[in-house]
Write a protein that holds these residues in place. Sequence first.
Motif: not given
Length: 419
Positions: A85-95
Amino acid sequence: MEERIFVSGLGAVTCLGNSVETLWTQLLAGRSGIRQLQHLDLSDLAITIGGEVDGIDASDFDDLPVVSAKRMDRAAQFAVYAAGEALRQSGLPLQGLGERAAVVLGSGLNGLLTLQEQTERLLNRGPRAVSPLTIPLLMPNAAAANVSLAYGAQGPTQAVGTACASSGHAIISCIRMMRDGDVDVAITGGTEASLTRLGISAFANMRAMTRKYNDRPTEASRPFDADRDGFVMSEGAGIIVIETERHLRERGGTPLAEIVGFGTSTDAFHLVQPDESATQASRSMLSAVRSAGLEPQEIAGRTYVNAHGTGTPLNDKVETVGLKKVFGDAAGDLQVSSSKSMTGHMIGAAAGLESIVCIKALETGVLPPTINYKTPDPDCDLDCIPNEPRKASVQYALNNSLGFGGHNVCLLFGRPDAD
């Protein structure tokens, strides 16, 4: 000049819901997530209530490479879920986050469920019944390792264990890595899954947890109230993504808050009891403020404090003493609340989760209440935002964590600079 550090993503797994949006809605509604526990044999336990997480299952990890639910203890599952969830909000890649991304997570009792289950197998069924996954499941670094595997973070990956201060120390460790130039991004905070028969029995026999409210669970966690008699244990994770200013700006990310200061200290007084003088607890708070180039009395009227506020008789009194030492005559201008009144105490995940609360307070201009505040305690006489949320456009948010072992951590967040 030191590198400025910004928060760009938030993720939460709690007894009030498994997203930051749901958590925040529930906190502002003044709802308690404490209830009769559903997943344990309670027949012979002195304490039958807690902050239990629902809604996380094996299918939540099907799309992630390398990791799987069966190879993760409950604490690691919470961390991987919240980090997503935190990565999705940040806009950073999930992988494929790469070599400049760190993972540092705190937990107080990581893998306790696995330890209990495998010990029971050993004693009841013999050595051959012990799972070969036991060590990977319960090792202290398991949650951080699984987060790094899930999202491809190849920078430093570490575990921090300093009881209730664990995730605060984890966040500070990441800040230092960034200022040393080692990483640009970090997934940090904490996770905990200690609502087991072993965990509950141990804390209950210490007389650290409330025993008076088994029949009224939503009233059980009552920080600063004169009728408090112990904390309520909860499980979950609070994860934040932090970045250097340069990295955030170069990729066009959106800052949610800035970590403007921090302080740490140790009481060296008693293994589990806080020092009633609050000498070292107050030193960590003062260090957090002054490391930001600020003076306490100048910012008191613009500061929200998310207190450690466990609801134990001694902790809340000592924390009040500490805040008064730091802010002096201006302590009465602070607006203080304990979100543990609604979430319970998430032990090693507490500082991570409560950092999220601080950031949401700065973002929304609404401060969550301390619920179950009915009888004032003259030893806890600061403004604890009793029972109802409050609109207040504060500039700073102070997050206190005071852990067993005498560990004190304080984080100071500020609204992100418009520039």
